[in-house]
Design an enzyme around this catalytic site. Structure first.
Site, PDB file in Angstrom:
ATOM      1  N   SER A 137       0.856  -1.428  -0.140  1.00 34.68           N
ATOM      2  CA  SER A 137      -0.049   0.165  -0.442  1.00 34.68           C
ATOM      3  C   SER A 137       1.058   0.988   0.534  1.00 34.68           C
ATOM      4  O   SER A 137       2.494   1.233   0.287  1.00 34.68           O
ATOM      5  CB  SER A 137      -0.452   0.314   1.262  1.00 34.68           C
ATOM      6  OG  SER A 137      -1.954   1.527   1.614  1.00 34.68           O
ATOM      7  N   TYR A 150      -2.306   0.076  10.764  1.00 31.28           N
ATOM      8  CA  TYR A 150      -2.285   0.174   9.574  1.00 31.28           C
ATOM      9  C   TYR A 150      -1.618   0.336   9.093  1.00 31.28           C
ATOM     10  O   TYR A 150      -0.192  -0.669   7.902  1.00 31.28           O
ATOM     11  CB  TYR A 150      -3.773   0.467   9.099  1.00 31.28           C
ATOM     12  CG  TYR A 150      -3.537   0.364   7.410  1.00 31.28           C
ATOM     13  CD1 TYR A 150      -3.991  -1.492   6.600  1.00 31.28           C
ATOM     14  CD2 TYR A 150      -3.628   1.106   6.594  1.00 31.28           C
ATOM     15  CE1 TYR A 150      -4.159  -2.353   5.904  1.00 31.28           C
ATOM     16  CE2 TYR A 150      -3.562   0.432   5.105  1.00 31.28           C
ATOM     17  CZ  TYR A 150      -3.779  -0.815   4.745  1.00 31.28           C
ATOM     18  OH  TYR A 150      -4.074  -1.176   3.377  1.00 31.28           O
TER      19      TYR A 150
HETATM   20  P1  NDP Z   1     -12.263  -5.556   0.317  1.00 22.63           P
HETATM   21  O1  NDP Z   1     -11.612  -5.637   1.617  1.00 22.63           O
HETATM   22  O2  NDP Z   1     -12.429  -5.236  -1.164  1.00 22.63           O
HETATM   23  O3  NDP Z   1     -10.669  -7.343  -0.025  1.00 22.63           O
HETATM   24  C1  NDP Z   1     -10.002  -7.676   1.154  1.00 22.63           C
HETATM   25  C2  NDP Z   1     -10.168  -9.311   1.360  1.00 22.63           C
HETATM   26  O4  NDP Z   1      -9.472  -9.858   2.271  1.00 22.63           O
HETATM   27  C3  NDP Z   1     -11.474  -9.958   0.564  1.00 22.63           C
HETATM   28  O5  NDP Z   1     -11.280 -11.261   0.169  1.00 22.63           O
HETATM   29  C4  NDP Z   1     -11.177 -10.997   2.181  1.00 22.63           C
HETATM   30  O6  NDP Z   1     -11.743 -12.060   2.459  1.00 22.63           O
HETATM   31  C5  NDP Z   1      -9.394 -11.350   3.056  1.00 22.63           C
HETATM   32  N1  NDP Z   1      -9.259 -11.205   3.938  1.00 22.63           N
HETATM   33  C6  NDP Z   1      -9.465  -9.908   4.726  1.00 22.63           C
HETATM   34  N2  NDP Z   1      -9.158 -10.930   5.971  1.00 22.63           N
HETATM   35  C7  NDP Z   1      -9.030 -11.908   6.167  1.00 22.63           C
HETATM   36  C8  NDP Z   1      -9.448 -13.107   6.477  1.00 22.63           C
HETATM   37  N3  NDP Z   1      -8.509 -12.713   7.973  1.00 22.63           N
HETATM   38  N4  NDP Z   1      -8.628 -13.994   6.454  1.00 22.63           N
HETATM   39  C9  NDP Z   1      -8.822 -14.448   4.660  1.00 22.63           C
HETATM   40  N5  NDP Z   1      -9.226 -13.839   4.560  1.00 22.63           N
HETATM   41  C10 NDP Z   1      -9.481 -12.462   4.805  1.00 22.63           C
HETATM   42  O7  NDP Z   1      -9.722  -4.852  -0.031  1.00 22.63           O
HETATM   43  P2  NDP Z   1      -9.571  -4.536  -1.592  1.00 22.63           P
HETATM   44  O8  NDP Z   1      -9.736  -4.894  -2.022  1.00 22.63           O
HETATM   45  O9  NDP Z   1      -9.615  -3.259  -0.752  1.00 22.63           O
HETATM   46  O10 NDP Z   1      -8.042  -4.399   0.028  1.00 22.63           O
HETATM   47  C11 NDP Z   1      -6.737  -5.866  -0.602  1.00 22.63           C
HETATM   48  C12 NDP Z   1      -5.911  -5.971  -0.209  1.00 22.63           C
HETATM   49  O11 NDP Z   1      -5.305  -4.626  -0.942  1.00 22.63           O
HETATM   50  C13 NDP Z   1      -5.344  -5.469   1.328  1.00 22.63           C
HETATM   51  O12 NDP Z   1      -4.392  -6.165   1.210  1.00 22.63           O
HETATM   52  C14 NDP Z   1      -5.501  -4.332   1.146  1.00 22.63           C
HETATM   53  O13 NDP Z   1      -5.267  -3.258   2.401  1.00 22.63           O
HETATM   54  C15 NDP Z   1      -4.992  -3.499  -0.372  1.00 22.63           C
HETATM   55  N6  NDP Z   1      -5.120  -2.147   0.018  1.00 22.63           N
HETATM   56  C16 NDP Z   1      -6.089  -2.036  -0.440  1.00 22.63           C
HETATM   57  C17 NDP Z   1      -6.153  -0.188  -0.893  1.00 22.63           C
HETATM   58  C18 NDP Z   1      -7.093   0.129  -0.994  1.00 22.63           C
HETATM   59  O14 NDP Z   1      -7.885   1.900  -1.051  1.00 22.63           O
HETATM   60  N7  NDP Z   1      -8.497  -0.202  -1.446  1.00 22.63           N
HETATM   61  C19 NDP Z   1      -4.978   0.477  -0.950  1.00 22.63           C
HETATM   62  C20 NDP Z   1      -3.791   0.347  -1.156  1.00 22.63           C
HETATM   63  C21 NDP Z   1      -4.045  -1.296  -0.354  1.00 22.63           C
HETATM   64  P3  NDP Z   1     -12.971 -12.511   3.711  1.00 22.63           P
HETATM   65  O15 NDP Z   1     -13.803 -11.236   4.395  1.00 22.63           O
HETATM   66  O16 NDP Z   1     -14.181 -13.305   3.034  1.00 22.63           O
HETATM   67  O17 NDP Z   1     -12.069 -13.268   4.614  1.00 22.63           O
HETATM   68  C1  8X3 Z   2      -4.878   1.675   1.799  1.00 23.40           C
HETATM   69  C2  8X3 Z   2      -4.220   2.908   1.854  1.00 23.40           C
HETATM   70  O1  8X3 Z   2      -4.844   5.203   2.166  1.00 23.40           O
HETATM   71  O2  8X3 Z   2      -6.453   4.178   1.807  1.00 23.40           O
HETATM   72  O3  8X3 Z   2      -3.910   0.928   1.942  1.00 23.40           O
HETATM   73  O4  8X3 Z   2      -5.100   3.598   3.460  1.00 23.40           O
HETATM   74  S1  8X3 Z   2      -5.430   3.925   2.324  1.00 23.40           S
END
Ligand code: NDP
Ligand code: 8X3
Length: 251
Positions: A137, A150
């Site tokens: 991220s 985070y």
């Molecule tokens: P979502 O919430 O849409 O997806 C998160 C995914 O992670 C889901 O499929 C969820 O599945 C899975 N997950 C969460 N906790 C667990 C757990 N304990 N065990 C297994 N699976 C888990 O968010 P994003 O797609 O945005 O996030 C994906 C990645 O991208 C993350 O690592 C996030 O930190 C990163 N990210 C996101 C950004 C954003 O702005 N959206 C920016 C930068 C990075 P389920 O709940 O079914 O288990």
């Molecule tokens: C997620 C980035 O800035 O939305 O990894 O927290 S932010």
């Protein structure tokens, strides 16, 4: 592409879009997440395009991670590509007001969960001279107000990416990270514990990245020739300059 990819967190957002993109490219898939119904629906959808196997586990549960991965049928047990994507933010609070269970969730899922999944898949990735792509991220590169834990968890992902790359160098395993800025997914809904109004406001007034943008990039990264390792890639929306500078000028 004639490869088998393992995508953690495939039940929504970036992971789901990536699974869909990889399936279109003919990659064999192992998809994971806790929400079984979503996992089953995605498996059914993508089975029309490729071979898919679902694993339903919580990345926090070490035994469950090990047993699930050990249970992979022979035809899905040769993993070439690991997308370490499962993760979330929990809460957005100053440290002095932070909820310790939120801190536990972020460290246990984003850091320890990534380690458990990686450890269980390393034998296959080493055998196949495979590739690991961690989803970091901008929070891996900066620290922003109220996001200290985070950001710490994502800084750890950055360090683990480098550590894995160093230690796997002699094994010919490619290791890198993709670090997105703001992507419109369920991320903020999770961060704000189901408050959809609050979550949707995060993405208003500018053009956030979409999950499909990341899926495209992840396919690009893993479709480079073997001698090319994209080690570290920060991806921002046109309207985002840093974690705290976002040009919110759209109506
Ligand atoms: P979502 O919430 O849409 O997806 C998160 C995914 O992670 C889901 O499929 C969820 O599945 C899975 N997950 C969460 N906790 C667990 C757990 N304990 N065990 C297994 N699976 C888990 O968010 P994003 O797609 O945005 O996030 C994906 C990645 O991208 C993350 O690592 C996030 O930190 C990163 N990210 C996101 C950004 C954003 O702005 N959206 C920016 C930068 C990075 P389920 O709940 O079914 O288990
Ligand atoms: C997620 C980035 O800035 O939305 O990894 O927290 S932010």
């Amino acid at each position: 592409m004639n490869k088998t990819a393992f995508v953690s967190g495939a039940t929504s957002g970036i992971g789901q879009a990536t699974a869909r993109r990889f399936a279109k490219e003919g990659m064999k898939l192992v998809i994971c997440g806790r929400r079984l119904e979503r996992l089953q629906a995605l498996e059914e959808e993508l089975s029309k395009l490729t071979e898919v196997h679902s694993l339903n586990f919580d990345v926090r549960n070490k035994k469950s991670v090990e047993n699930s991965i050990a249970s992979l049928p022979e035809e899905f047990s040769n993993i070439d590509i690991l997308i370490n994507n499962a993760g979330n933010a929990h809460g957005l609070d100053p440290m002095q007001e932070g909820d310790i269970s939120d801190w536990d969730a972020m460290i246990d899922i984003n850091v320890k969960g990534l380690l458990y999944v990686s450890k269980a898949l390393l034998p296959s990735l080493i055998r196949n001279k495979g590739q690991i792509i961690n989803i970091g991220s901008t929070a891996a590169k900066e620290v922003y107000p109220n996001g200290g834990v985070y950001c710490a968890s994502k800084h750890a992902v950055d360090a683990l990416t480098i550590g894995l790359r160093i230690d796997l160098n002699k094994e010919g395993v490619r290791v890198g990270a993709v670090h997105p800025g703001m992507v419109e997914t369920e991320f903020s809904e999770v961060r704000f514990k189901g408050d959809r109004d609050k979550a949707s406001k995060v993405y208003q007034g500018f053009r956030p990245l979409q999950a499909d943008d990341l899926a495209d990039i992840l396919y690009f990264v893993c479709s480079r020739p073997y001698h090319v390792n994209i080690a570290d890639l920060v991806v921002l929306s046109i309207d985002q300059a840093s974690s705290t500078i976002v040009n919110k000028n759209l109506n």
